[in-house]
Design an enzyme around this catalytic site. Sequence first.
Site, mmCIF file in Angstrom:
data_model
loop_
_atom_site.group_PDB
_atom_site.id
_atom_site.type_symbol
_atom_site.label_atom_id
_atom_site.label_comp_id
_atom_site.label_asym_id
_atom_site.label_seq_id
_atom_site.Cartn_x
_atom_site.Cartn_y
_atom_site.Cartn_z
ATOM 1 N N GLU A 294 0.819 -1.209 0.000
ATOM 2 C CA GLU A 294 0.000 0.000 0.000
ATOM 3 C C GLU A 294 0.857 1.265 0.000
ATOM 4 O OE1 GLU A 294 -3.998 -0.845 1.928
ATOM 5 O OE2 GLU A 294 -3.375 0.949 3.005
ATOM 6 N N HIS A 323 7.833 -26.522 1.078
ATOM 7 C CA HIS A 323 7.181 -27.638 0.401
ATOM 8 C C HIS A 323 6.042 -27.157 -0.479
ATOM 9 C CE1 HIS A 323 9.541 -30.337 2.931
ATOM 10 N NE2 HIS A 323 9.380 -29.387 3.846
ATOM 11 N N LYS A 436 -13.066 1.963 -2.088
ATOM 12 C CA LYS A 436 -13.942 2.276 -0.948
ATOM 13 C C LYS A 436 -15.118 3.130 -1.444
ATOM 14 C CE LYS A 436 -10.974 2.403 3.226
ATOM 15 N NZ LYS A 436 -10.548 3.191 4.353
HETATM 16 O O1 PA5 Z 1 -3.231 1.509 5.918
HETATM 17 C C1 PA5 Z 1 -4.276 2.045 5.595
HETATM 18 O O2 PA5 Z 1 -4.384 3.286 5.547
HETATM 19 C C2 PA5 Z 1 -5.502 1.220 5.281
HETATM 20 O O3 PA5 Z 1 -5.184 -0.125 5.229
HETATM 21 C C3 PA5 Z 1 -6.558 1.440 6.342
HETATM 22 O O4 PA5 Z 1 -6.020 1.109 7.597
HETATM 23 C C4 PA5 Z 1 -7.790 0.582 6.075
HETATM 24 O O5 PA5 Z 1 -8.295 0.858 4.785
HETATM 25 C C5 PA5 Z 1 -8.863 0.881 7.114
HETATM 26 O O6 PA5 Z 1 -9.180 2.240 7.122
HETATM 27 P P1 PA5 Z 1 -9.855 2.889 8.393
HETATM 28 O O7 PA5 Z 1 -8.944 2.760 9.551
HETATM 29 O O8 PA5 Z 1 -10.105 4.305 8.012
HETATM 30 O O9 PA5 Z 1 -11.137 2.125 8.632
#
Ligand code: PA5
Length: 459
Positions: A294, A323, A436
């Site tokens: 990410e 394995h 989202k």
């Molecule tokens: O690392 C990130 O920013 C994302 O993985 C968020 O943690 C995830 O989408 C959840 O978002 P939120 O904490 O706003 O619910």
Amino acid sequence: MIELNYRNIKEEIIGGENGLNINAEFDAYKDTIHKIIAELNSNKDKPGQNLQWMNLGYNEETIWYVKEYAAMVENRFDNILILGMGGSSLGAQAVCEALLPPYWNHLTKEQRNNYPRIFFLDNIDPDQMVSMLNILDLKKTLVNVVTKSGSTAEVMAQFMVLKDKMEKELGDDYRKNIIATTDKNMGILKQLSSQEGYKTFYIPDDVVGRFSVFSAVGLLPVALLGINIEEITQGVKDMDLALKNTDIHYNIAAQNALIHYLMDVKKGKKISVMMPYSYRLRFIADWYCQLWAESLGKEKNKENQIVNTGQTPVKALGVTDQHSQIQLYNEGPNDKIINFLRVGEYDTTLEIPNIFEYTGISYLGGKTINRLFNAEADSTMASLIDYKRPNITITVPKITPYYIGQLLYMFEIQTAITGALYNIDAFDQPGVEQSKNYTYALMGRVGYEDSANELKEKL
Ligand code: PA5
């Protein structure tokens, strides 16, 4: 301290086609790395830089509030249930799985020293959710709903299901069984928790989900299980101090960042495999995958040019995946860098009894499982070298709160440095936001009507 061994990425070990002339590269990037580290440290307090995670280890106030709350509810609950997605769940899960004995939820209450079992609901599969609801006695369950934005559809839907059920089963008292962890200023969860009076912990500004493990997001669940969070933050602080060194020769996060970056852009290693030789560290591989994917998988660089950066992270587990995946890693495309995550000293030692005289297996008798585990890791590494596959080894001296703090913080800094090398923003996630928003549109959220019409065409 945690150690990094990068011998097996050198051209003298795996050849010039796949290996790096590491001394020359360190020299070539010395000034760039110095500048990146200096800038990270000088920008960390500037609003909008998303670098507040670099201060979390020093946040005495959060540590105090978390400890105070954990002490207050000690012995009150049998279960902790974490509702959260991605960065709001994976960090806590990685730390809990590392620091609790394996199969924690299957131990008796006495074996757990009266600390609760812990469940992470990071999905919305209805079959999974219904089964989980069936096994949890909600009267004895503390639900921690974690969302920075306060509106992620999956988490809020989970919460709505839980809140309704808890209210029906517990009456007004249900509020005492809910903790919200969210942004201080914005989001629906913040509003809800003020209205309903839930105990609330805040995620500081400029800390995105995947870098939030040392905020209340990660520290609270861990403290509720009796783990010493000050040892964790001490590890973070000591690693932070070490990684302030702007000289690449002495900074393991910078070394690993540069190695990964060069392996990608110069040697075509588009995949980064994280392979712990530790069952307890397996969720650290999951957490790393999210952090790496990410943060570094970006369409545009800071100059708004299309670059489509990022290595694909893959998790593997030693010995299990020897394995399953090693055949591919050795003989398939030479497009990976393998990260071995090894443990210097396991908590326990297990002897293999000398009970058979068949020559094919008798050599095992009298040795330890520990020795076999290490031999398996060494053999996998040796075979990767034979096939000229780059690999590095990170060694955690022992699985303790202190070293887990060090390890995760080291990966965070490594990721931030790699992002700077790619010249991308490692702290946004437009590709996640896009899907989202599509979910909001598909589910009929007000304000998303145009997207909903557009989606009808697309789908
Ligand atoms: O690392 C990130 O920013 C994302 O993985 C968020 O943690 C995830 O989408 C959840 O978002 P939120 O904490 O706003 O619910």
